[in-house]
Design an enzyme around this catalytic site. Sequence first.
Site, PDB file in Angstrom:
ATOM      1  N   CYS A  52       6.808   0.788   6.793  1.00 45.68           N
ATOM      2  CA  CYS A  52       6.543   2.039   6.073  1.00 45.68           C
ATOM      3  C   CYS A  52       6.416   3.235   7.015  1.00 45.68           C
ATOM      4  O   CYS A  52       6.697   4.374   6.632  1.00 45.68           O
ATOM      5  CB  CYS A  52       5.254   1.918   5.261  1.00 45.68           C
ATOM      6  SG  CYS A  52       5.181   0.487   4.172  1.00 45.68           S
ATOM      7  N   ASP A  84      -0.815  -2.621   3.839  1.00 47.69           N
ATOM      8  CA  ASP A  84      -1.242  -3.453   2.720  1.00 47.69           C
ATOM      9  C   ASP A  84      -0.380  -4.704   2.603  1.00 47.69           C
ATOM     10  O   ASP A  84      -0.878  -5.789   2.299  1.00 47.69           O
ATOM     11  CB  ASP A  84      -1.148  -2.666   1.414  1.00 47.69           C
ATOM     12  CG  ASP A  84      -2.176  -1.551   1.322  1.00 47.69           C
ATOM     13  OD1 ASP A  84      -2.848  -1.283   2.328  1.00 47.69           O
ATOM     14  OD2 ASP A  84      -2.299  -0.938   0.249  1.00 47.69           O
ATOM     15  N   CYS A 125       2.837   4.525   4.301  1.00 47.06           N
ATOM     16  CA  CYS A 125       2.206   3.455   3.527  1.00 47.06           C
ATOM     17  C   CYS A 125       1.187   4.032   2.539  1.00 47.06           C
ATOM     18  O   CYS A 125       0.775   5.189   2.635  1.00 47.06           O
ATOM     19  CB  CYS A 125       1.548   2.445   4.466  1.00 47.06           C
ATOM     20  SG  CYS A 125       1.121   0.877   3.658  1.00 47.06           S
ATOM     21  N   ASP A 126       0.753   3.185   1.612  1.00 55.01           N
ATOM     22  CA  ASP A 126       0.047   3.618   0.408  1.00 55.01           C
ATOM     23  C   ASP A 126      -1.087   4.609   0.637  1.00 55.01           C
ATOM     24  O   ASP A 126      -1.144   5.667   0.002  1.00 55.01           O
ATOM     25  CB  ASP A 126      -0.542   2.402  -0.312  1.00 55.01           C
ATOM     26  CG  ASP A 126       0.515   1.443  -0.811  1.00 55.01           C
ATOM     27  OD1 ASP A 126       1.711   1.723  -0.619  1.00 55.01           O
ATOM     28  OD2 ASP A 126       0.138   0.412  -1.391  1.00 55.01           O
ATOM     29  N   LYS A 127      -2.048   4.273   1.485  1.00 59.16           N
ATOM     30  CA  LYS A 127      -3.255   5.101   1.618  1.00 59.16           C
ATOM     31  C   LYS A 127      -2.992   6.376   2.401  1.00 59.16           C
ATOM     32  O   LYS A 127      -3.824   7.287   2.416  1.00 59.16           O
ATOM     33  CB  LYS A 127      -4.394   4.315   2.277  1.00 59.16           C
ATOM     34  CG  LYS A 127      -4.710   2.999   1.612  1.00 59.16           C
ATOM     35  CD  LYS A 127      -4.866   3.133   0.120  1.00 59.16           C
ATOM     36  CE  LYS A 127      -4.878   1.779  -0.555  1.00 59.16           C
ATOM     37  NZ  LYS A 127      -3.628   1.006  -0.405  1.00 59.16           N
ATOM     38  N   CYS A 194       7.553   0.471   0.563  1.00 58.44           N
ATOM     39  CA  CYS A 194       7.955  -0.582  -0.373  1.00 58.44           C
ATOM     40  C   CYS A 194       8.750  -0.003  -1.541  1.00 58.44           C
ATOM     41  O   CYS A 194       8.411   1.051  -2.079  1.00 58.44           O
ATOM     42  CB  CYS A 194       6.727  -1.320  -0.876  1.00 58.44           C
ATOM     43  SG  CYS A 194       5.828  -2.155   0.457  1.00 58.44           S
ATOM     44  N   SER A 471      -2.392  -3.854  -6.381  1.00 60.15           N
ATOM     45  CA  SER A 471      -1.241  -3.258  -5.722  1.00 60.15           C
ATOM     46  C   SER A 471      -0.366  -2.591  -6.768  1.00 60.15           C
ATOM     47  O   SER A 471      -0.343  -2.992  -7.931  1.00 60.15           O
ATOM     48  CB  SER A 471      -0.443  -4.346  -5.007  1.00 60.15           C
ATOM     49  OG  SER A 471       0.865  -3.905  -4.699  1.00 60.15           O
TER      50      SER A 471
END
Length: 561
Positions: A52, A84, A125-127, A194, A471
């Site tokens: 990511c 993650d 990435c996500d956060k 992702c 998720s």
Amino acid sequence: MSNHSRKYSSRVVDGHARAPARAMLRATGFTDDDFHKPQVGIASTWSNLTPCNMHINGLAEEAARGADAAGGKSIIFNTITISDGIANGTEGMKYSLVSREIIADSIEAVAGCEGFDGLVAIGGCDKNMPGCLIGLARLNRPAVFVYGGTIMPGDNHTDIISVFEAVGAHAKGNMTAIEVKQIEDTAIPGPGACGGMYTANTMASAIEAMGMSLPGSSAQNATSQIKLEDCRRAGEAVLQLLKHNIRPSDIMTRPAFENAITLVIALGGSTNAVLHLLAMAHAVGVELTLDDFARIGKRVPVLADLRPSGHYMMAELVAIGGILPLMKTLLDAGLLHGDCLTVTGNTLGENLAGVLPYPPGQAIIRPLDNPIKADSHLRILYGNLAPGGAVAKITGKEGLSFTGPARVFDSEEETLARILDGTVQKGDVVVIRYEGPKGGPGMREMLSPTSAIMGRGLGKGVALITDGRFSGGSHGFVVGHITPEARQGGPLAIVQDGDRITIDAEHNRLELELTDSVIAERLARWQPPEPRYRRGVLAKYARTVGSASHGAVTDAHEGGR
């Protein structure tokens, strides 16, 4: 440049008394001319630990070139990322949501200390996304967010969720170890976040709809030329924002958050958007509650056939025009606020004026008169199991209600083991507790259990509820963010094996089929478990974090949220 363009850097480098500061900066490459330019911090989340973010150093350099070419002086600095996808299902995942706060704190600390006048933040990435936006909102200096971009699909249309679900399929005997290895080897082909409408793509889209990214930024492939151009333009845009003194608080308004929620619903986005948008609103001082998601969800349909519940990946949406044609459709239908200001200096409506519709025959985005679901897939549930609220992700493909006996576990690891060994059976309501923000601590994602359920073919036969979260890749009949969490004495703490639980997504209820007196009697006997951590960042997080229903923030004022 106008006087406010150097509001902060002038305090650090101007005048005879600031000679020591200038001396330090000369060693990094500053010239005499540079000290008269606005300083633009480039917050990079580069790291080689996850696909990511592995390419973001190059994106940061492009953003720096853009800022420099527009008359600023760029300074690249790093904040952190975790992965993650790597940590899910392990103790390490407890640090994931914590990293959102670390990212926000570090951006605030560096920019506040060094006197940056404006910022570009680049996340993968996500956060990264909410962490960057929380930090930018706290600072309230002219800023642009850039999304690092989505990954390309793996072989045979696979992605990271394909790998997680292969584990469950192997446990059931439907896939050989060699087949699992083939998916493992080819599902992640290179850089980028992702590939489905998971949390990273969800939050990037929400931020663009909010106006904090340039048009198109959230729907670009990570390794594309257009992503490099997006970064250069972001660096340039900060100088224009400085010139006109346009700050995050001018953009991140309540109507802008409503735009973000609307797009998340239309895209079938992640439940994590609820948690993160609440936290972002808190950071900028906008009143936003769970009930706003429910209110907006009554009038906004799900239109995108994207993974995890749908078929297509983000790269395929990029190929037909990204999210801009969808936003234009929503705007024309009166579902978006077109008068919201954006980082272009123009309104959302002005940005979308020339956007063309999707090409004829595409199947990824449905028309408004033929939605996948007529209202939101994000359901805000209340009831005697969730008096403070809970968040469900129910597309309707799993049905709209579920009643069954509780199968209770006190950790994610125990749950996964019992799913894989066949203990969890069709008809069960799996209960995973003590995984909330304080109880985990860290509010882990239940991706491994939900993927194992899907992989074992139980997606329509088993429900899962938790005070943890999910998720963006989780799907099935799932309810998370249950508040109060078990560690705080919420009713989830007293559920026993065999208790019947009803999830009703039509009436938005989550009910434990016990009388009030039995629930009260059990709660009176309940004792909180010992803290799992007494030192370090997880212990500190557990002491400071608030309710998931208010965004799980760590800087709420005393007596407040």
